[in-house]
Design an enzyme around this catalytic site. Structure first.
Site, short mmCIF file in Angstrom:
data_model
loop_
_atom_site.label_atom_id
_atom_site.label_comp_id
_atom_site.label_asym_id
_atom_site.label_seq_id
_atom_site.Cartn_x
_atom_site.Cartn_y
_atom_site.Cartn_z
N SER A 55 0.85 -1.19 0.00
CA SER A 55 0.00 0.00 0.00
C SER A 55 0.89 1.24 0.00
O SER A 55 1.74 1.38 -0.88
CB SER A 55 -0.96 -0.02 1.20
OG SER A 55 -1.91 1.01 1.09
N THR A 56 0.75 2.12 0.98
CA THR A 56 1.50 3.38 1.00
C THR A 56 3.00 3.12 0.91
O THR A 56 3.56 2.39 1.71
CB THR A 56 1.20 4.16 2.28
OG1 THR A 56 -0.20 4.28 2.45
CG2 THR A 56 1.84 5.54 2.23
N HIS A 71 -2.38 -1.13 -3.61
CA HIS A 71 -3.56 -0.29 -3.46
C HIS A 71 -3.43 0.94 -4.35
O HIS A 71 -2.59 1.82 -4.09
CB HIS A 71 -3.73 0.13 -2.00
CG HIS A 71 -3.99 -1.02 -1.08
ND1 HIS A 71 -3.73 -0.95 0.27
CD2 HIS A 71 -4.48 -2.26 -1.30
CE1 HIS A 71 -4.06 -2.10 0.84
NE2 HIS A 71 -4.51 -2.91 -0.08
N MET A 109 -0.29 1.15 5.35
CA MET A 109 -1.06 1.39 6.57
C MET A 109 -2.19 0.38 6.68
O MET A 109 -2.73 -0.09 5.68
CB MET A 109 -1.62 2.80 6.55
CG MET A 109 -2.42 3.16 7.79
SD MET A 109 -2.96 4.88 7.74
CE MET A 109 -3.99 4.95 9.21
N ASP A 129 -4.46 -4.87 5.88
CA ASP A 129 -4.75 -5.70 4.70
C ASP A 129 -3.54 -6.57 4.38
O ASP A 129 -2.41 -6.09 4.31
CB ASP A 129 -5.09 -4.81 3.50
CG ASP A 129 -5.55 -5.63 2.30
OD1 ASP A 129 -6.13 -6.72 2.52
OD2 ASP A 129 -5.36 -5.18 1.15
#
Length: 356
Positions: free
Chosen positions: A180-181, A206, A299, A302
């Site tokens: 993600s991030t 993501h 973050m 997931d």
């Protein structure tokens, strides 16, 4: 931060968008919008008075475009930036450049077409702002949380792995990566150092819809692997990599010809679509001990449960270490679940995968 609230500065040339974003963000109890301005010059003046925790930034603006401002900001006064732009909706080169210049995330401007779409945009934007803040304010991580809204697990997309599903169904290895991030640069680093003779790779990052196509094209240019955005029923084998398309879940399947993927719509899982948990669970069901699961920076949680299911199926599991993560959220949650065999810095993951 103001108490437990994140201070956000909105930079967008549209008064309507500024007001909409302000209302959207301040609906979250941990976010406070300190000001809204129409161009980067006004943003500079505001920053001189009060430094925000996060800036939301449009790309196309008068007097100075968002990319030019972002590049200068990262050199002179690094502040976490989330791009919220109409350019993000078409996966433009400009949006990809924003990540290369240091933006934490690129999000399409919310459309008021349907209530469901707006609600998903709200979740995406507020989560991106919180992730960006955590990247800078790690000592305050405990006070910055997702809202307590209910979230779906991977159960809404496919059943939990049963004992009989965990048996090895193929002799072909497969690498599954979730992030993600901060993940775009982490994945780029890993794939650029992968062997072209290695097993197939399937990636969930993501990202908004359409943006994954440009991301896959960039990976294809810098990696020895052949990389593309996944389409329904695409196969993946030696020297190939597939990137889950934005706004769709990706499920790994296997038949007599090898691995292939299914692209499916469905609810947000762990507040995301595509979701890492969906990919990892499908890997546990259809690859078992031949899978290698890799959970990178991001973050939230997931991928943590999915990585545990992979490990329980006999797969090897890897998590990025805290020091090299932009946000040590997803890997941390997987480690807490005892789902991780190996904790590695980003610079060592590709070499480790090549050895495996």
């Amino acid at each position: 931060m103001i108490g437990d609230k994140l201070r956000v500065l909105i930079v967008d040339d549209s008064a309507l968008v500024r007001q909409s974003l302000k209302e959207l963000l301040e609906a979250d109890p941990v976010i406070s919008v300190i000001d809204t301005v129409s161009d980067p010059y006004q943003a500079v003046k505001m920053i001189q008075k009060e430094v925000p925790d996060v800036i939301t930034l449009d790309i196309e603006m008068p007097r100075m475009d968002g990319l030019t401002f972002l590049k200068r900001l990262m050199k002179q006064h690094p502040i976490p930036v989330v791009i919220i732009s109409g350019y993000a909706s078409d996966g433009s080169v400009a949006a990809l450049k924003a990540l290369e210049y240091g933006a934490m995330a690129v999000i399409p401007k919310p459309k008021m077409t349907t209530r469901e779409f707006f609600e998903e945009s709200r979740i995406m934007i507020t989560d991106a702002v919180k992730s960006a803040a955590i990247a800078r304010l790690s000592k305050h991580m405990k006070s910055i949380q997702h809202s307590a809204e209910p979230k779906h697990s991977a159960d809404v997309m496919l059943p939990s792995p049963k004992e009989k599903s965990l048996k090895n169904r193929t002799n072909d290895p497969i690498i599954l990566i979730g992030a993600s991030t901060g993940g775009t640069e982490a994945i780029a680093h890993i794939l650029s150092n992968m062997s072209a003779a290695g097993p197939g790779v399937v990636i969930v990052q993501h990202m908004p819809a359409d943006f994954t196509r440009s991301f896959a094209e960039r990976l294809n240019r810098i990696s020895p692997l052949s990389v593309k955005e996944a389409k329904n029923n695409d196969t993946v084998g030696i020297g190939e990599a597939l990137v889950a398309p934005g706004n769709f879940h990706l499920i790994l399947k296997h038949n007599e010809r090898g691995y292939y993927v299914q692209i499916k719509d469905g609810p947000l899982v762990n507040r995301h679509r595509p979701a890492v948990d969906v990919l990892f669970r499908s890997g546990a069901r259809n690859a078992g001990e031949k899978a290698i699961g890799v959970l990178l920076t991001g973050m939230g949680d997931d991928g943590a449960q999915g990585l545990l299911e992979l490990k329980q199926s006999g797969a090897k599991t890897i998590a990025q270490d805290e020091e090299s993560c932009v946000v040590f959220g997803m890997p941390k949650e997987a480690i807490k679940k005892n789902a991780v065999d190996h904790i590695l810095p980003l610079t060592q993951i590709a070499a480790f995968l090549n050895k495996l």
